[in-house]
Design a protein around this motif. Sequence first.
Motif, PDB file in Angstrom:
ATOM      1  N   UNK A 230       0.830  -1.210   0.000  1.00 26.53           N
ATOM      2  CA  UNK A 230       0.000   0.000   0.000  1.00 26.53           C
ATOM      3  C   UNK A 230       0.863   1.257   0.000  1.00 26.53           C
ATOM      4  N   UNK A 231       2.021   1.223   0.661  1.00 26.84           N
ATOM      5  CA  UNK A 231       2.890   2.393   0.692  1.00 26.84           C
ATOM      6  C   UNK A 231       3.541   2.650  -0.665  1.00 26.84           C
ATOM      7  N   UNK A 232       3.771   1.585  -1.424  1.00 23.42           N
ATOM      8  CA  UNK A 232       4.386   1.755  -2.747  1.00 23.42           C
ATOM      9  C   UNK A 232       3.487   2.572  -3.679  1.00 23.42           C
ATOM     10  N   UNK A 233       2.187   2.370  -3.560  1.00 29.05           N
ATOM     11  CA  UNK A 233       1.269   3.159  -4.386  1.00 29.05           C
ATOM     12  C   UNK A 233       1.337   4.635  -4.012  1.00 29.05           C
ATOM     13  N   UNK A 234       1.426   4.896  -2.711  1.00 28.11           N
ATOM     14  CA  UNK A 234       1.565   6.287  -2.262  1.00 28.11           C
ATOM     15  C   UNK A 234       2.893   6.862  -2.741  1.00 28.11           C
ATOM     16  N   UNK A 235       3.952   6.046  -2.727  1.00 36.88           N
ATOM     17  CA  UNK A 235       5.253   6.501  -3.221  1.00 36.88           C
ATOM     18  C   UNK A 235       5.174   6.878  -4.695  1.00 36.88           C
ATOM     19  N   UNK A 236       4.440   6.092  -5.465  1.00 35.47           N
ATOM     20  CA  UNK A 236       4.259   6.431  -6.896  1.00 35.47           C
ATOM     21  C   UNK A 236       3.606   7.798  -7.050  1.00 35.47           C
ATOM     22  N   UNK A 237       2.606   8.075  -6.211  1.00 35.52           N
ATOM     23  CA  UNK A 237       1.926   9.371  -6.295  1.00 35.52           C
ATOM     24  C   UNK A 237       2.852  10.505  -5.891  1.00 35.52           C
TER      25      UNK A 237
ATOM     26  N   UNK B  91       5.058  11.327  -8.835  1.00 38.48           N
ATOM     27  CA  UNK B  91       4.336  12.132  -9.844  1.00 38.48           C
ATOM     28  C   UNK B  91       4.205  13.581  -9.382  1.00 38.48           C
ATOM     29  N   UNK B  92       4.017  13.787  -8.077  1.00 42.28           N
ATOM     30  CA  UNK B  92       3.920  15.150  -7.559  1.00 42.28           C
ATOM     31  C   UNK B  92       5.255  15.879  -7.693  1.00 42.28           C
ATOM     32  N   UNK B  93       6.354  15.175  -7.477  1.00 38.26           N
ATOM     33  CA  UNK B  93       7.672  15.793  -7.647  1.00 38.26           C
ATOM     34  C   UNK B  93       7.918  16.170  -9.109  1.00 38.26           C
ATOM     35  N   UNK B  94       7.479  15.307 -10.015  1.00 32.90           N
ATOM     36  CA  UNK B  94       7.620  15.638 -11.446  1.00 32.90           C
ATOM     37  C   UNK B  94       6.816  16.888 -11.778  1.00 32.90           C
ATOM     38  N   UNK B  95       5.618  16.979 -11.166  1.00 34.67           N
ATOM     39  CA  UNK B  95       4.799  18.173 -11.409  1.00 34.67           C
ATOM     40  C   UNK B  95       5.463  19.416 -10.826  1.00 34.67           C
TER      41      UNK B  95
ATOM     42  N   UNK C  18      -2.314  22.346 -10.137  1.00 33.46           N
ATOM     43  CA  UNK C  18      -2.185  20.923 -10.460  1.00 33.46           C
ATOM     44  C   UNK C  18      -1.333  20.203  -9.417  1.00 33.46           C
ATOM     45  N   UNK C  19      -0.232  20.868  -9.023  1.00 35.02           N
ATOM     46  CA  UNK C  19       0.637  20.281  -8.004  1.00 35.02           C
ATOM     47  C   UNK C  19      -0.090  20.169  -6.666  1.00 35.02           C
ATOM     48  N   UNK C  20      -0.804  21.200  -6.283  1.00 36.27           N
ATOM     49  CA  UNK C  20      -1.535  21.193  -5.023  1.00 36.27           C
ATOM     50  C   UNK C  20      -2.575  20.075  -5.000  1.00 36.27           C
ATOM     51  N   UNK C  21      -3.287  19.942  -6.103  1.00 37.43           N
ATOM     52  CA  UNK C  21      -4.295  18.875  -6.180  1.00 37.43           C
ATOM     53  C   UNK C  21      -3.662  17.493  -6.084  1.00 37.43           C
ATOM     54  N   UNK C  22      -2.474  17.334  -6.701  1.00 41.49           N
ATOM     55  CA  UNK C  22      -1.796  16.040  -6.641  1.00 41.49           C
ATOM     56  C   UNK C  22      -1.357  15.694  -5.216  1.00 41.49           C
TER      57      UNK C  22
ATOM     58  N   UNK D 254      -4.284  14.735  -3.143  1.00 43.92           N
ATOM     59  CA  UNK D 254      -4.724  13.392  -3.487  1.00 43.92           C
ATOM     60  C   UNK D 254      -3.848  12.337  -2.809  1.00 43.92           C
ATOM     61  N   UNK D 255      -2.532  12.588  -2.785  1.00 43.50           N
ATOM     62  CA  UNK D 255      -1.610  11.655  -2.133  1.00 43.50           C
ATOM     63  C   UNK D 255      -1.920  11.576  -0.641  1.00 43.50           C
ATOM     64  N   UNK D 256      -2.201  12.738  -0.036  1.00 43.69           N
ATOM     65  CA  UNK D 256      -2.501  12.769   1.395  1.00 43.69           C
ATOM     66  C   UNK D 256      -3.766  11.960   1.707  1.00 43.69           C
ATOM     67  N   UNK D 257      -4.807  12.184   0.916  1.00 38.50           N
ATOM     68  CA  UNK D 257      -6.054  11.440   1.145  1.00 38.50           C
ATOM     69  C   UNK D 257      -5.850   9.941   0.926  1.00 38.50           C
TER      70      UNK D 257
END
Length: 223
Positions: free
Chosen positions: A105-112, A115-119, A135-139, A142-145
Amino acid sequence: MLTVSEAPDDGRPTTNDASPAADDSPNSADPADEEGTASDLPDDVEALTDEVEALREEVDGLKAEREELNERLLRKAAELENVRRRMDREKKRRHVAGKETVLESMLEVLDDFERSLDAAQDLDVSEDPESAYETLKGGVEMVYRKFQDQLQSLGVEPIEAEGQPFDEQLHEAMMRQPSDDVEPGNVLQEVQKGYTMGDRVLRHSRVVVAAEPSESGSAADSA
């Protein structure tokens, strides 16, 4: 023994018998009694022999019983050791399986997060910084939720702190601070959020506790 005494007047020799008389002493053995004692001995010996044989058989039986009990104890000890080893293996297996579930489950959060760092990097070269920021704020939100959802799926819940009565089982008081808005003894501010998992406290909430308005706040004061 015969002795010749002096001859009497008639001239004839006199013979004296010096042999001892028959022994009438009570210590002398009675042949009839000896025969009776001898006749009783075989029965006594046979009884003793039977008793010894019975005792020998009893001892042999006790030895066999002892050996059987020892074998049973050894088997039980071996069974308990096998059970302990199986439990240890099962405990390790479950521990590894639990870590794998959490890490997946943490790996999925790591992926997000990636993506946020790329943004965030795109924000520097974007022709529309405001749009890129949104866009960055929304990402990030989303990761936090998503991270919160993953924690809830594992039974992890945040501890309610602000405005709640101070509870040393859930809260860790950092300081007391006077307040006109919060009742004394209640949590005025949450410094660090705490979490529980079921009935277990994973981390206590670090809080500031409200005091009477006349009191002065001090980091050294405890609730």
